[in-house]
Design an enzyme around this catalytic site. Sequence first.
Site, mmCIF file in Angstrom:
data_model
loop_
_atom_site.group_PDB
_atom_site.id
_atom_site.type_symbol
_atom_site.label_atom_id
_atom_site.label_comp_id
_atom_site.label_asym_id
_atom_site.label_seq_id
_atom_site.Cartn_x
_atom_site.Cartn_y
_atom_site.Cartn_z
ATOM 1 N N ASN A 50 3.444 -9.501 -9.598
ATOM 2 C CA ASN A 50 3.909 -8.685 -10.733
ATOM 3 C C ASN A 50 3.881 -7.228 -10.288
ATOM 4 O O ASN A 50 3.421 -6.913 -9.195
ATOM 5 C CB ASN A 50 3.033 -8.913 -11.979
ATOM 6 N N VAL A 86 6.023 -18.695 -14.463
ATOM 7 C CA VAL A 86 5.723 -17.873 -15.655
ATOM 8 C C VAL A 86 6.936 -17.063 -16.110
ATOM 9 O O VAL A 86 7.184 -16.898 -17.294
ATOM 10 C CB VAL A 86 4.542 -16.925 -15.327
ATOM 11 N N ASP A 105 1.530 -26.361 -0.760
ATOM 12 C CA ASP A 105 0.829 -25.153 -1.203
ATOM 13 C C ASP A 105 1.085 -24.063 -0.164
ATOM 14 O O ASP A 105 0.658 -24.188 0.985
ATOM 15 C CB ASP A 105 -0.671 -25.484 -1.301
ATOM 16 N N GLY A 115 -0.482 -18.393 -11.271
ATOM 17 C CA GLY A 115 0.497 -19.059 -10.408
ATOM 18 C C GLY A 115 0.249 -18.854 -8.923
ATOM 19 O O GLY A 115 -0.894 -18.814 -8.456
ATOM 20 N N VAL A 116 1.351 -18.685 -8.196
ATOM 21 C CA VAL A 116 1.217 -18.550 -6.732
ATOM 22 C C VAL A 116 0.509 -17.237 -6.380
ATOM 23 O O VAL A 116 -0.252 -17.158 -5.414
ATOM 24 C CB VAL A 116 2.600 -18.658 -6.038
ATOM 25 N N ASP A 117 0.695 -16.216 -7.204
ATOM 26 C CA ASP A 117 0.015 -14.920 -6.998
ATOM 27 C C ASP A 117 -1.502 -15.128 -7.019
ATOM 28 O O ASP A 117 -2.240 -14.655 -6.138
ATOM 29 C CB ASP A 117 0.452 -13.972 -8.121
ATOM 30 N N SER A 127 10.090 -16.266 -9.536
ATOM 31 C CA SER A 127 10.457 -16.175 -10.964
ATOM 32 C C SER A 127 10.597 -17.507 -11.684
ATOM 33 O O SER A 127 10.865 -17.509 -12.907
ATOM 34 C CB SER A 127 11.773 -15.398 -11.152
ATOM 35 N N THR A 128 10.438 -18.638 -11.009
ATOM 36 C CA THR A 128 10.707 -19.937 -11.660
ATOM 37 C C THR A 128 9.489 -20.527 -12.363
ATOM 38 O O THR A 128 9.533 -21.646 -12.867
ATOM 39 C CB THR A 128 11.227 -20.968 -10.632
HETATM 40 N N1 APR Z 1 2.350 -22.702 -3.461
HETATM 41 C C1 APR Z 1 3.696 -22.703 -3.630
HETATM 42 N N2 APR Z 1 4.299 -22.523 -4.814
HETATM 43 C C2 APR Z 1 3.495 -22.347 -5.891
HETATM 44 C C3 APR Z 1 2.077 -22.326 -5.805
HETATM 45 C C4 APR Z 1 1.518 -22.518 -4.518
HETATM 46 N N3 APR Z 1 0.187 -22.512 -4.317
HETATM 47 N N4 APR Z 1 1.572 -22.122 -7.060
HETATM 48 C C5 APR Z 1 2.628 -22.032 -7.889
HETATM 49 N N5 APR Z 1 3.785 -22.175 -7.197
HETATM 50 C C6 APR Z 1 5.162 -22.145 -7.682
HETATM 51 C C7 APR Z 1 5.374 -22.438 -9.149
HETATM 52 O O1 APR Z 1 5.384 -23.849 -9.369
HETATM 53 C C8 APR Z 1 6.754 -21.828 -9.347
HETATM 54 O O2 APR Z 1 7.750 -22.743 -8.931
HETATM 55 O O3 APR Z 1 5.629 -20.812 -7.525
HETATM 56 C C9 APR Z 1 6.759 -20.637 -8.374
HETATM 57 C C10 APR Z 1 6.636 -19.268 -9.046
HETATM 58 O O4 APR Z 1 5.842 -19.402 -10.214
HETATM 59 P P1 APR Z 1 4.773 -18.252 -10.639
HETATM 60 O O5 APR Z 1 3.659 -18.265 -9.665
HETATM 61 O O6 APR Z 1 4.465 -18.468 -12.076
HETATM 62 O O7 APR Z 1 5.566 -16.884 -10.423
HETATM 63 P P2 APR Z 1 6.709 -16.205 -11.322
HETATM 64 O O8 APR Z 1 7.444 -17.189 -12.160
HETATM 65 O O9 APR Z 1 7.484 -15.349 -10.359
HETATM 66 O O10 APR Z 1 5.873 -15.284 -12.311
HETATM 67 C C11 APR Z 1 5.188 -14.185 -11.756
HETATM 68 O O11 APR Z 1 3.137 -14.859 -12.734
HETATM 69 O O12 APR Z 1 1.242 -15.298 -11.573
HETATM 70 C C12 APR Z 1 1.881 -14.339 -12.292
HETATM 71 O O13 APR Z 1 1.092 -12.295 -11.341
HETATM 72 C C13 APR Z 1 2.207 -13.137 -11.448
HETATM 73 O O14 APR Z 1 2.842 -11.852 -13.349
HETATM 74 C C14 APR Z 1 3.338 -12.563 -12.232
HETATM 75 C C15 APR Z 1 4.088 -13.799 -12.706
#
Ligand code: APR
Length: 167
Positions: A22, A118, A8, A30-32, A115-116
């Site tokens: 975003n 959502v 994490d 997600g990670v955001d 980006s991998t």
């Molecule tokens: N630590 C590390 N990696 C993480 C965590 C975490 N706590 N949570 C999720 N991930 C990974 C996911 O498994 C994925 O491999 O981060 C990677 C990116 O996934 P997303 O968080 O969905 O980000 P992304 O694909 O870039 O989409 C961005 O999603 O959360 C929204 O606000 C964000 O609109 C934006 C979009």
Amino acid sequence: MIEVIQGDITRLAVDAIVNAANRSLLGGGGVDGAIHRAAGPELLEFNRGLAGCSTGEARISPGFKLLTQWIIHTVGPVWYGGQKGESGLLESCYRNSFELALRHGVRNIAFPGISTGVYGYPKQAAAQIALSVMRTYDTQFQRIIACCFSEEDRRIYVDGLAAQGYE
Ligand code: APR
């Protein structure tokens, strides 16, 4: 030194973690979402003053309640099949994040898989782009950490480094 870990990213004690944000920079899932929850409400307040971020660009904020000093917010491309410049935009995310980190004296930096999730970017192709940019910045940082959330993702990065003959 490039390191691949599974974990994490909000738990890492590094100089900077990179957020897959975003364009609003006002949080999401997600990670955001994880980073905003762990950093606390001051992060949202701070980011309100940043006036957003274009895809491929990066902005920096303090880490607030996180262990990291800085959070570098970058906006990855949504995957539309690969014919809309997605690879170039993803490469820009990594490059602009590194450049911003260098301007703030960052020595240890951790990235999620931009980006991998959502945004649907194929994991293998995204890892190849991430690793190629990481290798060009390798000598300018003490530690570059690919922080993978799943074992599957970690495997993709480990195999990617091995395929590139990285020691
Ligand atoms: N630590 C590390 N990696 C993480 C965590 C975490 N706590 N949570 C999720 N991930 C990974 C996911 O498994 C994925 O491999 O981060 C990677 C990116 O996934 P997303 O968080 O969905 O980000 P992304 O694909 O870039 O989409 C961005 O999603 O959360 C929204 O606000 C964000 O609109 C934006 C979009």
